[in-house]
Design an enzyme around this catalytic site. Structure first.
Site, PDB file in Angstrom:
ATOM      1  N   SER A  22       5.207   6.207   1.900  1.00  0.00           N
ATOM      2  CA  SER A  22       4.821   7.001   0.730  1.00  0.00           C
ATOM      3  C   SER A  22       3.406   6.665   0.248  1.00  0.00           C
ATOM      4  O   SER A  22       3.017   5.508   0.173  1.00  0.00           O
ATOM      5  CB  SER A  22       5.810   6.736  -0.406  1.00  0.00           C
ATOM      6  N   LYS A  46       4.237  11.295  -1.140  1.00  0.00           N
ATOM      7  CA  LYS A  46       3.661  10.506  -2.240  1.00  0.00           C
ATOM      8  C   LYS A  46       4.581  10.544  -3.468  1.00  0.00           C
ATOM      9  O   LYS A  46       5.265  11.539  -3.686  1.00  0.00           O
ATOM     10  CB  LYS A  46       2.292  11.121  -2.563  1.00  0.00           C
ATOM     11  N   ALA A  71      -5.454   0.865  -6.190  1.00  0.00           N
ATOM     12  CA  ALA A  71      -4.861   1.072  -7.516  1.00  0.00           C
ATOM     13  C   ALA A  71      -5.018   2.557  -7.823  1.00  0.00           C
ATOM     14  O   ALA A  71      -5.759   2.967  -8.715  1.00  0.00           O
ATOM     15  CB  ALA A  71      -5.550   0.223  -8.561  1.00  0.00           C
ATOM     16  N   GLY A  73      -2.724   4.600  -8.800  1.00  0.00           N
ATOM     17  CA  GLY A  73      -2.103   4.880 -10.105  1.00  0.00           C
ATOM     18  C   GLY A  73      -1.200   6.105 -10.118  1.00  0.00           C
ATOM     19  O   GLY A  73      -0.943   6.674 -11.177  1.00  0.00           O
ATOM     20  N   CYS A 131       5.663  -0.201  -8.064  1.00  0.00           N
ATOM     21  CA  CYS A 131       4.230   0.055  -7.976  1.00  0.00           C
ATOM     22  C   CYS A 131       3.502  -0.861  -8.942  1.00  0.00           C
ATOM     23  O   CYS A 131       3.749  -0.838 -10.142  1.00  0.00           O
ATOM     24  CB  CYS A 131       3.890   1.492  -8.304  1.00  0.00           C
ATOM     25  N   LYS A 166      13.163   1.162  -3.162  1.00  0.00           N
ATOM     26  CA  LYS A 166      12.111   0.463  -2.411  1.00  0.00           C
ATOM     27  C   LYS A 166      11.782  -0.830  -3.136  1.00  0.00           C
ATOM     28  O   LYS A 166      11.327  -0.810  -4.275  1.00  0.00           O
ATOM     29  CB  LYS A 166      10.880   1.373  -2.326  1.00  0.00           C
ATOM     30  N   ASN A 193       6.822  -2.785  -0.659  1.00  0.00           N
ATOM     31  CA  ASN A 193       5.720  -2.102  -1.321  1.00  0.00           C
ATOM     32  C   ASN A 193       4.507  -3.034  -1.261  1.00  0.00           C
ATOM     33  O   ASN A 193       4.584  -4.133  -0.732  1.00  0.00           O
ATOM     34  CB  ASN A 193       6.104  -1.780  -2.773  1.00  0.00           C
ATOM     35  N   GLY A 244       4.991  -2.558   6.138  1.00  0.00           N
ATOM     36  CA  GLY A 244       4.002  -3.524   5.666  1.00  0.00           C
ATOM     37  C   GLY A 244       3.134  -3.960   6.837  1.00  0.00           C
ATOM     38  O   GLY A 244       3.511  -4.833   7.602  1.00  0.00           O
ATOM     39  N   GLY A 266       1.966   3.020   7.135  1.00  0.00           N
ATOM     40  CA  GLY A 266       1.209   3.360   5.935  1.00  0.00           C
ATOM     41  C   GLY A 266      -0.282   3.315   6.133  1.00  0.00           C
ATOM     42  O   GLY A 266      -0.882   4.223   6.725  1.00  0.00           O
TER      43      GLY A 266
HETATM   44  C1  LIG Z   1      -3.099   4.410  -1.045  1.00  0.00           C
HETATM   45  C2  LIG Z   1      -1.657   4.009  -1.129  1.00  0.00           C
HETATM   46  C3  LIG Z   1      -0.789   4.731  -1.956  1.00  0.00           C
HETATM   47  C4  LIG Z   1       0.565   4.375  -2.051  1.00  0.00           C
HETATM   48  N1  LIG Z   1       1.401   5.117  -2.857  1.00  0.00           N
HETATM   49  C5  LIG Z   1       2.721   4.803  -2.908  1.00  0.00           C
HETATM   50  C6  LIG Z   1       3.628   5.599  -3.675  1.00  0.00           C
HETATM   51  O1  LIG Z   1       3.269   6.626  -4.263  1.00  0.00           O
HETATM   52  N2  LIG Z   1       4.939   5.207  -3.738  1.00  0.00           N
HETATM   53  C7  LIG Z   1       5.393   4.094  -3.049  1.00  0.00           C
HETATM   54  O2  LIG Z   1       6.587   3.778  -3.133  1.00  0.00           O
HETATM   55  N3  LIG Z   1       4.561   3.358  -2.279  1.00  0.00           N
HETATM   56  C8  LIG Z   1       3.252   3.682  -2.197  1.00  0.00           C
HETATM   57  N4  LIG Z   1       2.407   2.931  -1.405  1.00  0.00           N
HETATM   58  C9  LIG Z   1       2.948   1.783  -0.626  1.00  0.00           C
HETATM   59  C10 LIG Z   1       3.251   2.175   0.822  1.00  0.00           C
HETATM   60  O3  LIG Z   1       4.221   3.193   0.891  1.00  0.00           O
HETATM   61  C11 LIG Z   1       3.730   0.944   1.631  1.00  0.00           C
HETATM   62  O4  LIG Z   1       4.885   0.421   1.032  1.00  0.00           O
HETATM   63  C12 LIG Z   1       2.678  -0.147   1.713  1.00  0.00           C
HETATM   64  O5  LIG Z   1       1.410   0.436   1.856  1.00  0.00           O
HETATM   65  C13 LIG Z   1       2.920  -1.128   2.854  1.00  0.00           C
HETATM   66  O6  LIG Z   1       2.789  -0.515   4.111  1.00  0.00           O
HETATM   67  P1  LIG Z   1       1.396  -0.510   4.962  1.00  0.00           P
HETATM   68  O7  LIG Z   1       0.902  -1.934   4.963  1.00  0.00           O
HETATM   69  O8  LIG Z   1       1.764   0.007   6.311  1.00  0.00           O
HETATM   70  O9  LIG Z   1       0.449   0.390   4.237  1.00  0.00           O
HETATM   71  C14 LIG Z   1       1.057   3.270  -1.294  1.00  0.00           C
HETATM   72  C15 LIG Z   1       0.176   2.565  -0.452  1.00  0.00           C
HETATM   73  C16 LIG Z   1      -1.158   2.926  -0.353  1.00  0.00           C
HETATM   74  C17 LIG Z   1      -2.061   2.162   0.578  1.00  0.00           C
END
Ligand SMILES: Cc1cc2nc3c(=O)[nH]c(=O)nc-3n(C[C@H](O)[C@H](O)[C@H](O)COP(=O)(O)O)c2cc1C
Length: 305
Positions: A22, A46, A71, A73, A131, A166, A193, A244, A266
């Site tokens: 997400s 998202k 961040a 947001g 978050c 999550k 997350n 992650g 992600g």
């Molecule tokens: C730019 C960005 C926006 C994210 N927005 C959300 C979100 O809206 N909801 C959520 O549960 N996680 C959000 N995440 C967390 C990711 O879904 C994921 O849990 C986290 O990035 C770890 O995976 P990765 O290391 O492969 O990115 C966001 C991550 C990033 C980098």
């Protein structure tokens, strides 16, 4: 023989175990010219909350060693806007759509879940309780067990859709949160997350993010995520979705070997939009090479006496 990559998570049938994480894949259309959505295990959109939101001021991202600090947001169109503007597009594809939701209060979480409950084409809800980038709400739902239980229980009562809380990584005992999710009616859990962090600039003597602090993601957090997924998977019977820092098929296979039935890609998607597809192909190749016939044969196969 070609291996069978299909998996079932919380009643959601996926053609392979690789989904988008997400917030790193928009709502789907943003990537549809670059990636065939039908090749993915699932699309996780998202985070959506009750009303339209603007998100944080910029700069919202900063690169760190092997990682990304963000961040953002949680800007978004709100639940009605999402259903109106994005669901017709997503319904054209033959891929499960998992909607990530968040709220500022328990009631708001439950309201968003209730409004999505009967929307055609939604396969399940992932609940962002963790978050670190919004001032009120969310963060404490993920780190306070009592608040976490309240929010999962309220959402469970508001929807029949498969429910996937999550988990936040910055807790003392991840097993406790995993078990609480299971006992409160979750069908699966996902983790991790982003991990709270910050970056500063020695020339300006300021913060690199307008929000001052943010969430760290990408390869920098992979060993942390792998341990937490391993611990969470040992704590519950419901399926675990691991994420992650996944960049390669090997990363994904590691998460699955320690107990994740599915994985999400992600931050790596920002470097190469095709990452999830390459991870799927790499898992298939590895299974062929190793004579593994199904994902279930591999999940949890870590030698862990
Ligand atoms: C730019 C960005 C926006 C994210 N927005 C959300 C979100 O809206 N909801 C959520 O549960 N996680 C959000 N995440 C967390 C990711 O879904 C994921 O849990 C986290 O990035 C770890 O995976 P990765 O290391 O492969 O990115 C966001 C991550 C990033 C980098």
């Amino acid at each position: 023989m070609m291996p069978d990559l299909s998996v079932e998570i919380a009643g959601i049938r996926m053609r392979n175990p690789v989904m988008t994480a997400s917030g790193t894949f928009g709502y789907g259309p943003e990537y549809a010219d670059l990636v065939d959505l039908n090749e993915l295990g699932a699309v996780v959109v998202k985070g959506i909350c009750l009303n339209p939101t603007k998100g944080n001021p910029t700069p919202r991202t900063a690169e760190t060693a092997s990682g990304l600090l963000n961040a953002i947001g949680l800007p978004g169109p709100g639940v009605e806007g999402f259903v109106r503007d994005y669901m017709p597009f997503l319904r054209r594809y033959d891929v499960p759509v998992i909607v990530n939701i968040w709220g500022k209060t328990v009631e708001e979480y439950a309201e968003v879940a209730a409004r999505l409950d009967r929307v055609p084409g939604i396969a399940g809800l992932e609940v962002n309780v963790s978050c670190p980038n919004i001032k009120e709400g969310s963060a404490m739902f993920g780190t306070d067990l009592l608040m976490f239980e309240r929010v999962v229980t309220a959402i469970r009562a508001a929807t029949k859709l498969p429910l996937i809380p999550k988990l936040a990584p910055n807790v003392a005992d991840i097993g406790e949160f995993a078990r609480c999710a299971e006992a409160s009616g979750a069908d699966a859990i996902s983790l991790i997350n982003s991990f709270p962090g910050m970056a500063v600039d020695i020339r300006t003597r300021g913060f690199k993010l307008a929000n001052k602090t943010g969430g760290l993601t990408g390869p920098a957090i992979k060993p942390i995520a792998l341990r937490l997924v391993w611990l969470a998977a040992k704590a519950v019977r419901i399926p675990v979705i691991g994420m992650g820092g996944i960049v390669t098929a090997q990363d994904a296979l590691e998460f699955m070997m320690v107990g994740a039935r599915a994985v999400a890609v992600g931050t790596a998607t920002f470097v190469n939009p095709d990452t999830a597809i390459q991870v799927i192909q790499g898992i298939r190749d590895f299974f062929v090479e190793q004579g593994i016939r199904t994902v279930y044969e591999w999940v949890g196969s870590l030698r862990d006496e």
